[in-house]
Design a protein around this motif. Structure first.
Motif, mmCIF file in Angstrom:
data_model
loop_
_atom_site.group_PDB
_atom_site.id
_atom_site.type_symbol
_atom_site.label_atom_id
_atom_site.label_comp_id
_atom_site.label_asym_id
_atom_site.label_seq_id
_atom_site.Cartn_x
_atom_site.Cartn_y
_atom_site.Cartn_z
ATOM 1 N N VAL A 212 1.172 -1.498 0.136
ATOM 2 C CA VAL A 212 0.528 0.426 0.152
ATOM 3 C C VAL A 212 0.906 1.455 -0.405
ATOM 4 N N THR A 213 0.935 1.972 -1.009
ATOM 5 C CA THR A 213 1.372 3.099 -0.931
ATOM 6 C C THR A 213 0.737 4.610 -0.521
ATOM 7 N N LYS A 214 -0.566 4.312 -0.036
ATOM 8 C CA LYS A 214 -1.495 5.607 0.501
ATOM 9 C C LYS A 214 -2.884 5.292 0.863
ATOM 10 N N LEU A 215 -2.964 5.954 1.315
ATOM 11 C CA LEU A 215 -4.239 5.470 2.230
ATOM 12 C C LEU A 215 -5.106 6.126 2.447
ATOM 13 N N GLU A 216 -6.033 6.635 1.270
ATOM 14 C CA GLU A 216 -6.955 7.898 1.698
ATOM 15 C C GLU A 216 -8.250 8.034 2.949
ATOM 16 N N ARG A 217 -8.256 8.701 3.420
ATOM 17 C CA ARG A 217 -9.581 8.482 4.924
ATOM 18 C C ARG A 217 -10.675 9.350 3.379
ATOM 19 N N GLY A 219 -15.122 9.074 4.524
ATOM 20 C CA GLY A 219 -16.865 8.348 4.247
ATOM 21 C C GLY A 219 -16.460 6.270 3.977
ATOM 22 N N ARG A 220 -16.074 6.759 2.216
ATOM 23 C CA ARG A 220 -14.747 5.197 2.373
ATOM 24 C C ARG A 220 -13.683 5.398 1.925
ATOM 25 N N PRO A 221 -12.707 4.485 2.833
ATOM 26 C CA PRO A 221 -11.264 4.416 2.921
ATOM 27 C C PRO A 221 -10.947 3.936 1.873
ATOM 28 N N LEU A 222 -9.830 4.369 1.544
ATOM 29 C CA LEU A 222 -9.100 4.312 -0.452
ATOM 30 C C LEU A 222 -7.745 3.563 -0.556
ATOM 31 N N MET A 223 -7.293 1.801 -0.534
ATOM 32 C CA MET A 223 -5.967 2.087 -0.497
ATOM 33 C C MET A 223 -5.658 2.124 -1.751
ATOM 34 N N ARG A 224 -4.576 2.836 -1.735
ATOM 35 C CA ARG A 224 -3.642 2.533 -3.366
ATOM 36 C C ARG A 224 -2.354 1.805 -3.267
ATOM 37 N N THR A 225 -2.720 0.337 -4.239
ATOM 38 C CA THR A 225 -0.756 0.794 -4.313
ATOM 39 C C THR A 225 -0.024 0.722 -6.298
ATOM 40 N N ALA A 226 0.461 0.798 -6.288
ATOM 41 C CA ALA A 226 1.658 1.124 -7.660
ATOM 42 C C ALA A 226 0.061 0.088 -8.883
#
Length: 429
Positions: A212-217, A219-226
């Motif tokens: 995981v490169t980023k967690l966007e917090r 209402g619905r969290p988003l985890m990004r990978t490359a």
């Protein structure tokens, strides 16, 4: 530590003899789930199993392989309690709450046993664990601990005098012991891989080689990978010492510490059993402790070194060999076939740091070298909270945690200096 190949687990005796397990794909898509979990170690997989069995759609993102971190490399000792002693939790939360947390930790050991049986995991389970005393002050400390656990928590431990402990552990080093027949030890990588099979069998989607490169917090969290992303109603952070930069407020409250273990060549059944006659796990009570047990194929697995700078100590195999022979002089002709290590995370007070960020991001960290059983408990209480029953998680979240002093620049040198004092104390009295 090294990787044999990009897709392999880190070299260890555990990895060489692990139960064959299927690889999981890399995340290469945008997808949705009810819950997304960072980390396919014991905490993340335990959480995933609980949620999937309750009918939720769960995705687990792992930066390397299932069990690549501390979950698959640790000493394998499964014991009650937490990284700090119970008296500290009582001082922080009061006796009533401390009793609750302690009983949950005892239940967590039983949970490990149940999962091994339920999911038919070849985890090499063995009963028994002893904390052993080296010096007279250790005797007093262990007897006080025994009385506290019996009087305040209803948990009796057996006291062994010098003759009894030396009849079981063939070492002149130990002068007393507290024995717990309910704790035990196992093959941690096999156990972790078994939990992964149980999770996928319950419908969990696991993606390896997907850091995981980023967690966007929000209402619905988003985890990004490359190469992909997962959006969910809830997110769980279960990466412990191997995660940095995703949530700075959590980073400040744990420190990575390197720990190391060695495996001898097979000693043969007779010679191995002569070292530990009841096949229990053993740990001493020094700050820089030694801990050891026998493997199923009659090796001695011995841990006894830590690095608070996170860099492997120079001459590690030689240092570990000397420590082993100090415990077992009869192994003067035996060295280690393999030495490996990894990072664990410690909190400043060594107590578990579990809780939530906002309404929908949950975390568990700060296992402080005491996580094989506690990780299963963490998975349970986080899953309960996600499903609307947050009482147990709230009890842990009340434990106060301060950031390590010194900021990003000085906190590691300050920790190294503090640990040098404790090691000197071990040596002098």
């Amino acid at each position: 530590m090294s990787l044999r190949e990009p897709s392999a687990h880190a070299d260890s005796w555990y990895a060489q003899g692990a139960t064959p397990s299927p690889a999981h794909p890399r995340l290469e898509e945008r997808t949705r789930a009810d819950v997304v979990i960072l980390g396919a170690g014991l905490t993340g997989l335990s959480t995933a199993i609980e949620l999937a069995q309750a009918g939720l759609d769960v995705v687990v993102l792992e930066g390397r392989r299932v069990g690549w971190g501390a979950s698959g490399r640790n000493g394998g000792q499964v014991i009650f309690g937490y990284g700090c002693d119970q008296a500290k939790i009582a001082a922080l939360l009061g006796m009533e709450a401390s009793r609750q947390l302690f009983q949950w930790s005892v239940d967590a050991v039983d949970l490990v046993r149940r999962r091994i049986l339920e999911h038919r995991i070849d985890a090499h389970w063995r009963d028994g664990h002893a904390h052993v005393a080296i010096k007279p002050r250790h005797l007093g400390e262990l007897k006080a601990w025994q009385a506290d656990l019996a009087d305040n928590y209803g948990y009796p431990l057996q006291w062994w005098e010098r003759d009894q402990v030396q009849a079981v552990v063939s070492s002149p080093r130990y002068i007393g012991a507290l024995y717990d027949p309910c704790s035990g030890h196992l093959h941690p990588l096999n156990y972790t891989l078994g939990l992964a099979r149980a999770a996928t069998g319950a419908g969990v989607r696991i993606f390896e080689h997907s850091p995981v490169t980023k967690l966007e917090r929000g209402g619905r969290p988003l985890m990004r990978t490359a190469t992909g992303e997962v959006q969910a109603d809830f997110a769980v952070l279960a990466g412990n010492a191997l995660v940095h930069g995703i949530t700075p407020e959590l980073d400040a409250r744990v420190m990575p510490v390197g720990t190391y273990i060695g495996a001898t060549a097979p000693l043969g059944p007779e010679r191995a059993r002569a070292l530990i006659r009841n096949d229990m796990a053993v740990a001493d009570t020094n700050w820089a402790l030694d801990y050891f047990r026998l493997s199923r194929d009659h090796r001695l697995l011995f841990g006894g070194r830590a690095s608070y700078s996170t860099l492997p100590p120079p001459g590690l195999a030689g240092v570990m060999t000397r420590r082993m022979r100090r415990v077992f002089p009869q192994l003067g002709d035996v060295g280690f076939e393999q030495v490996w290590g990894g990072l664990i995370d410690i909190s400043l007070n060594r107590a578990p740091h579990w809780g939530r960020l906002g309404d929908n991001v949950y975390f568990a960290q700060g296992f402080s070298g005491h996580g094989v059983a506690a990780t299963g408990l963490a998975g349970q209480v986080i899953a309960e909270a996600i499903r609307g029953q947050a009482g147990r998680l709230d009890a842990f979240a009340r434990i106060p945690h301060r950031p390590f002093p010194g900021g990003r620049t000085l906190r590691t040198p300050l920790l190294v200096a503090a640990m040098a004092w404790y090691k000197l104390r071990d040596a002098l009295w």
